[in-house]
Write a protein that holds these residues in place. Structure first.
Motif, PDB file in Angstrom:
ATOM      1  N   THR A 111       0.858  -1.183   0.000  1.00 46.59           N
ATOM      2  CA  THR A 111       0.000   0.000   0.000  1.00 46.59           C
ATOM      3  C   THR A 111       0.894   1.232   0.000  1.00 46.59           C
ATOM      4  O   THR A 111       1.816   1.348   0.806  1.00 46.59           O
ATOM      5  CB  THR A 111      -0.914   0.009   1.243  1.00 46.59           C
ATOM      6  OG1 THR A 111      -1.634  -1.224   1.256  1.00 46.59           O
ATOM      7  CG2 THR A 111      -1.894   1.160   1.192  1.00 46.59           C
ATOM      8  N   MET A 112       0.618   2.115  -0.952  1.00 49.30           N
ATOM      9  CA  MET A 112       1.388   3.346  -1.050  1.00 49.30           C
ATOM     10  C   MET A 112       0.410   4.499  -1.237  1.00 49.30           C
ATOM     11  O   MET A 112      -0.374   4.486  -2.194  1.00 49.30           O
ATOM     12  CB  MET A 112       2.329   3.247  -2.255  1.00 49.30           C
ATOM     13  CG  MET A 112       3.530   4.116  -2.173  1.00 49.30           C
ATOM     14  SD  MET A 112       4.734   3.500  -3.361  1.00 49.30           S
ATOM     15  CE  MET A 112       5.219   5.011  -4.091  1.00 49.30           C
ATOM     16  N   TYR A 113       0.426   5.436  -0.330  1.00 51.01           N
ATOM     17  CA  TYR A 113      -0.483   6.585  -0.364  1.00 51.01           C
ATOM     18  C   TYR A 113      -1.933   6.126  -0.498  1.00 51.01           C
ATOM     19  O   TYR A 113      -2.717   6.682  -1.262  1.00 51.01           O
ATOM     20  CB  TYR A 113      -0.110   7.542  -1.507  1.00 51.01           C
ATOM     21  CG  TYR A 113       1.327   7.983  -1.454  1.00 51.01           C
ATOM     22  CD1 TYR A 113       1.807   8.729  -0.372  1.00 51.01           C
ATOM     23  CD2 TYR A 113       2.220   7.633  -2.458  1.00 51.01           C
ATOM     24  CE1 TYR A 113       3.139   9.116  -0.304  1.00 51.01           C
ATOM     25  CE2 TYR A 113       3.542   8.016  -2.406  1.00 51.01           C
ATOM     26  CZ  TYR A 113       3.999   8.760  -1.331  1.00 51.01           C
ATOM     27  OH  TYR A 113       5.310   9.136  -1.270  1.00 51.01           O
ATOM     28  N   GLY A 114      -2.297   5.057   0.230  1.00 53.06           N
ATOM     29  CA  GLY A 114      -3.664   4.571   0.253  1.00 53.06           C
ATOM     30  C   GLY A 114      -4.075   3.698  -0.917  1.00 53.06           C
ATOM     31  O   GLY A 114      -5.195   3.223  -0.972  1.00 53.06           O
ATOM     32  N   LYS A 115      -3.165   3.483  -1.877  1.00 55.78           N
ATOM     33  CA  LYS A 115      -3.477   2.647  -3.038  1.00 55.78           C
ATOM     34  C   LYS A 115      -2.654   1.365  -2.972  1.00 55.78           C
ATOM     35  O   LYS A 115      -1.522   1.357  -2.496  1.00 55.78           O
ATOM     36  CB  LYS A 115      -3.135   3.371  -4.343  1.00 55.78           C
ATOM     37  CG  LYS A 115      -4.025   4.542  -4.635  1.00 55.78           C
ATOM     38  CD  LYS A 115      -3.754   5.056  -6.031  1.00 55.78           C
ATOM     39  CE  LYS A 115      -4.851   6.007  -6.420  1.00 55.78           C
ATOM     40  NZ  LYS A 115      -4.515   7.213  -6.967  1.00 55.78           N
ATOM     41  N   THR A 116      -3.217   0.281  -3.501  1.00 52.87           N
ATOM     42  CA  THR A 116      -2.475  -0.978  -3.582  1.00 52.87           C
ATOM     43  C   THR A 116      -1.694  -0.972  -4.886  1.00 52.87           C
ATOM     44  O   THR A 116      -2.269  -0.782  -5.965  1.00 52.87           O
ATOM     45  CB  THR A 116      -3.440  -2.186  -3.525  1.00 52.87           C
ATOM     46  OG1 THR A 116      -4.141  -2.121  -2.284  1.00 52.87           O
ATOM     47  CG2 THR A 116      -2.671  -3.488  -3.594  1.00 52.87           C
ATOM     48  N   ARG A 141      10.530   0.966   7.759  1.00 50.98           N
ATOM     49  CA  ARG A 141      10.583   2.385   7.405  1.00 50.98           C
ATOM     50  C   ARG A 141      12.027   2.732   7.026  1.00 50.98           C
ATOM     51  O   ARG A 141      12.964   2.211   7.608  1.00 50.98           O
ATOM     52  CB  ARG A 141      10.156   3.245   8.582  1.00 50.98           C
ATOM     53  CG  ARG A 141       8.712   3.066   8.958  1.00 50.98           C
ATOM     54  CD  ARG A 141       8.313   4.086  10.018  1.00 50.98           C
ATOM     55  NE  ARG A 141       6.900   4.023  10.299  1.00 50.98           N
ATOM     56  CZ  ARG A 141       5.960   4.589   9.551  1.00 50.98           C
ATOM     57  NH1 ARG A 141       6.304   5.249   8.480  1.00 50.98           N
ATOM     58  NH2 ARG A 141       4.686   4.490   9.871  1.00 50.98           N
TER      59      ARG A 141
END
Length: 155
Positions: A111-116, A141
């Protein structure tokens, strides 16, 4: 989704070109512990921070018996630019075919910026002197990871 490695697994063997195009193999490090870390892209802010943190702590890690290898899908030429620009001393290797990334469970859905999306999963695998996985950390992180790793490894 690529299977993640677990402690006790045999670390997948690899030989990849470094920033100078010279082959680097996991087998070259038998008898020493190896921290293999996977990052998405050279010359990006998070990956630069992580590579600089490993470079800054390389002597401490080496004295504790650890070698460090950074793996990304970048080509050797980009790794050479990254090394020169940031004055990195950590060994960086190229995996443009993403075979090693997949073998280590460091490539897949995230998940990156709320998107898969599908891509490199920032991960670190610690391999013992016999080539077995000692620790496997996924979705780490970029900032603070090396400090946490030093603490986890009691270095």
């Amino acid at each position: 989704m690529t299977a993640r490695l677990q402690p006790g697994d045999t670390a997948p063997a690899f030989t990849l070109p470094d920033a100078d195009g010279k082959p680097v193999s996991l087998a070259d490090h038998l008898g020493r512990k190896v921290i293999v870390y996977f990052y998405p892209a050279a010359l990006t802010p998070g990956c630069t921070k992580q590579a600089c943190d490993f470079t800054d702590n390389l002597d401490v890690l080496a004295q504790a018996g650890y070698d460090v290898i950074g793996v990304s899908p970048d080509k050797p030429e980009k790794l050479a630019k990254f090394r020169e620009k940031e004055h990195l001393t950590v060994t960086l290797v190229a995996d443009p075919d993403k075979e090693v990334l997949q073998a280590y469970g460091a490539f897949g859905e995230k998940t990156m910026y709320g998107k898969t999306v599908t891509g490199v999963i920032r991960s670190t695998v610690v391999v013992d002197e016999q080539g077995k996985v000692e620790h496997a950390f996924y979705n780490v992180r970029a900032t603070g990871h090396v400090a946490k790793l030093l603490k986890d490894l009691k270095v």
